[in-house]
Write a protein that holds these residues in place. Structure first.
Motif, short mmCIF file in Angstrom:
data_model
loop_
_atom_site.label_atom_id
_atom_site.label_comp_id
_atom_site.label_asym_id
_atom_site.label_seq_id
_atom_site.Cartn_x
_atom_site.Cartn_y
_atom_site.Cartn_z
N PRO A 25 1.46 25.77 -7.42
CA PRO A 25 0.70 26.75 -9.28
C PRO A 25 -0.75 27.09 -8.86
CG PRO A 25 2.48 24.14 -8.00
CD PRO A 25 1.97 24.88 -7.99
N GLN A 26 -1.12 26.17 -8.30
CA GLN A 26 -2.95 27.11 -7.72
C GLN A 26 -2.67 28.69 -7.16
OE1 GLN A 26 -5.90 26.18 -8.90
NE2 GLN A 26 -4.29 25.01 -10.44
N ALA A 27 -1.90 29.19 -7.09
CA ALA A 27 -1.98 30.43 -5.70
C ALA A 27 -2.54 31.42 -6.84
CB ALA A 27 -0.51 30.55 -5.37
N LEU A 28 -1.93 32.51 -8.09
CA LEU A 28 -3.09 32.60 -7.93
C LEU A 28 -4.84 32.35 -8.15
CD1 LEU A 28 -1.44 34.03 -11.71
CD2 LEU A 28 -1.44 35.59 -8.88
N ILE A 29 -5.09 31.19 -8.39
CA ILE A 29 -6.82 30.69 -8.81
C ILE A 29 -7.12 31.72 -6.72
CG2 ILE A 29 -8.19 29.21 -8.94
CD1 ILE A 29 -6.88 30.40 -11.65
N SER A 30 -6.17 30.73 -5.03
CA SER A 30 -6.50 30.49 -4.65
C SER A 30 -6.78 31.84 -3.51
CB SER A 30 -5.89 29.27 -3.60
OG SER A 30 -4.30 29.59 -4.17
N ARG B 124 -5.59 29.92 -15.58
CA ARG B 124 -4.39 31.78 -15.54
C ARG B 124 -5.08 32.87 -16.03
NH1 ARG B 124 1.63 28.78 -13.95
NH2 ARG B 124 0.59 28.06 -12.68
N ILE B 125 -4.61 32.13 -16.93
CA ILE B 125 -5.05 32.89 -18.43
C ILE B 125 -6.82 33.47 -18.29
CG2 ILE B 125 -5.75 33.12 -21.04
CD1 ILE B 125 -2.86 33.61 -19.94
N ASP B 126 -7.94 32.47 -17.91
CA ASP B 126 -9.35 32.98 -17.47
C ASP B 126 -9.73 33.74 -16.35
OD1 ASP B 126 -9.75 30.80 -19.56
OD2 ASP B 126 -10.72 29.58 -18.60
N LEU B 127 -8.75 33.45 -15.33
CA LEU B 127 -8.41 34.35 -14.53
C LEU B 127 -8.52 35.75 -14.67
CD1 LEU B 127 -8.86 35.10 -11.31
CD2 LEU B 127 -6.13 34.11 -11.31
N ILE B 128 -7.17 35.83 -15.45
CA ILE B 128 -6.60 36.77 -16.36
C ILE B 128 -8.05 37.57 -16.71
CG2 ILE B 128 -4.65 38.43 -17.82
CD1 ILE B 128 -4.01 37.19 -14.78
N LYS B 129 -8.59 37.06 -18.15
CA LYS B 129 -9.13 37.69 -18.49
C LYS B 129 -10.66 38.90 -17.12
CE LYS B 129 -8.89 34.99 -22.47
NZ LYS B 129 -9.18 33.88 -23.47
N LYS B 130 -10.69 37.69 -16.62
CA LYS B 130 -11.43 38.26 -15.93
C LYS B 130 -10.99 39.22 -15.22
CE LYS B 130 -13.64 33.53 -14.95
NZ LYS B 130 -13.38 31.69 -14.31
N LEU B 131 -10.37 39.37 -14.37
CA LEU B 131 -9.92 39.97 -13.65
C LEU B 131 -9.00 41.71 -14.21
CD1 LEU B 131 -6.17 38.29 -11.79
CD2 LEU B 131 -8.85 39.52 -10.75
N SER B 132 -9.15 41.29 -16.03
CA SER B 132 -9.18 42.45 -16.77
C SER B 132 -10.72 43.65 -16.43
CB SER B 132 -8.94 42.16 -18.49
OG SER B 132 -10.04 41.88 -18.75
N GLU B 133 -11.69 43.18 -15.81
CA GLU B 133 -12.76 44.08 -16.04
C GLU B 133 -13.06 44.75 -14.65
OE1 GLU B 133 -16.22 41.00 -15.44
OE2 GLU B 133 -15.77 39.69 -17.10
N HIS B 134 -11.60 44.21 -13.40
CA HIS B 134 -11.88 45.16 -12.75
C HIS B 134 -10.72 46.22 -12.77
CE1 HIS B 134 -15.43 43.50 -11.61
NE2 HIS B 134 -14.96 42.34 -11.56
#
Length: 211
Positions: free
Chosen positions: A199-204, A96-106
């Motif tokens: 639990p995987q809702a954000l990622i998916s 989830r934190i890895d995803l947040i970091k990627k999303l912060s680019e956009h």
């Protein structure tokens, strides 16, 4: 990662969206410490007025601890109460934190959580231990807590306030929450929303929007 159209800010709830929580664990911990005749009091714990007041910053941590002692009629020490109260907080999955970091680019990233001083102190300790950061402010652009705003979801006023603080119209905010009432209230104000149901809702969700 492809950017979603008409989305300037992603707004995240904390519990079961960013951090895993388990209310039943706390109830079990309470039950272990209470005599059988007091077990029924555990079901009234989370819905209690003193909990809602603490969540809105209407009572202090000292007053909250006192209210817990009064509720259960138990002479617990502060550290025992703090342990019990924070025991529902579990882990923050790395993905989830890895995803947040990627999303912060956009996108701009913000948190909106019904929470309280004790939980935030515990989450900060968890963030330091797991990710080496001091607080959610190190990961998100903006962080809004119910006890600081003195408003709580699903009150429409909290969504109006956050839109104003972000200087972003509700229609350009995409909000993620695990509670349907919170989602519906935000949607009624014009927010884009996504109900987090597993639990995987954000990622998916973000995997799917790429296709």
């Amino acid at each position: 990662m492809k950017k979603l159209k008409n989305v300037d800010f992603l707004l995240f709830d904390l519990g079961n969206v960013i951090i895993n929580i388990d209310y039943s664990f706390t109830i079990n911990e309470l039950t272990k410490r209470l005599p059988k005749e007091k077990h029924s009091l555990t079901s009234e714990f989370f819905p209690a007025k003193f909990h809602k007041d603490y969540e809105k910053g209407l009572i202090s941590t000292v007053e909250f601890r006192e209210a817990i002692k009064n509720h259960f009629q138990e002479p617990w020490e502060d550290n025992e109460i703090d342990y019990l109260w924070n025991s529902l907080l579990k882990d923050i999955p790395n993905d989830r934190i890895d995803l947040i970091k990627k999303l912060s680019e956009h996108y701009g990233l913000a948190v909106l959580s019904n929470t309280n001083e004790l939980h935030i102190e515990a989450i900060n300790i968890l963030l330091k231990k797991q990710f080496g950061v001091s607080s959610l402010h190190d990961i998100f652009d903006e962080v809004y807590f119910s006890h600081e705003l003195q408003l709580a979801k699903p009150d429409p006023n909290i969504y109006q306030k956050v839109s104003e603080l972000l200087a972003t119209p509700p229609t350009n905010i995409l909000f993620f929450d695990d509670l349907k009432d919170n989602i519906e209230s935000a949607k009624n104000l014009g927010y884009q929303t996504h109900h987090v149901t597993h639990p995987q809702a954000l990622i998916s969700y973000f995997e799917n929007v790429q296709h």
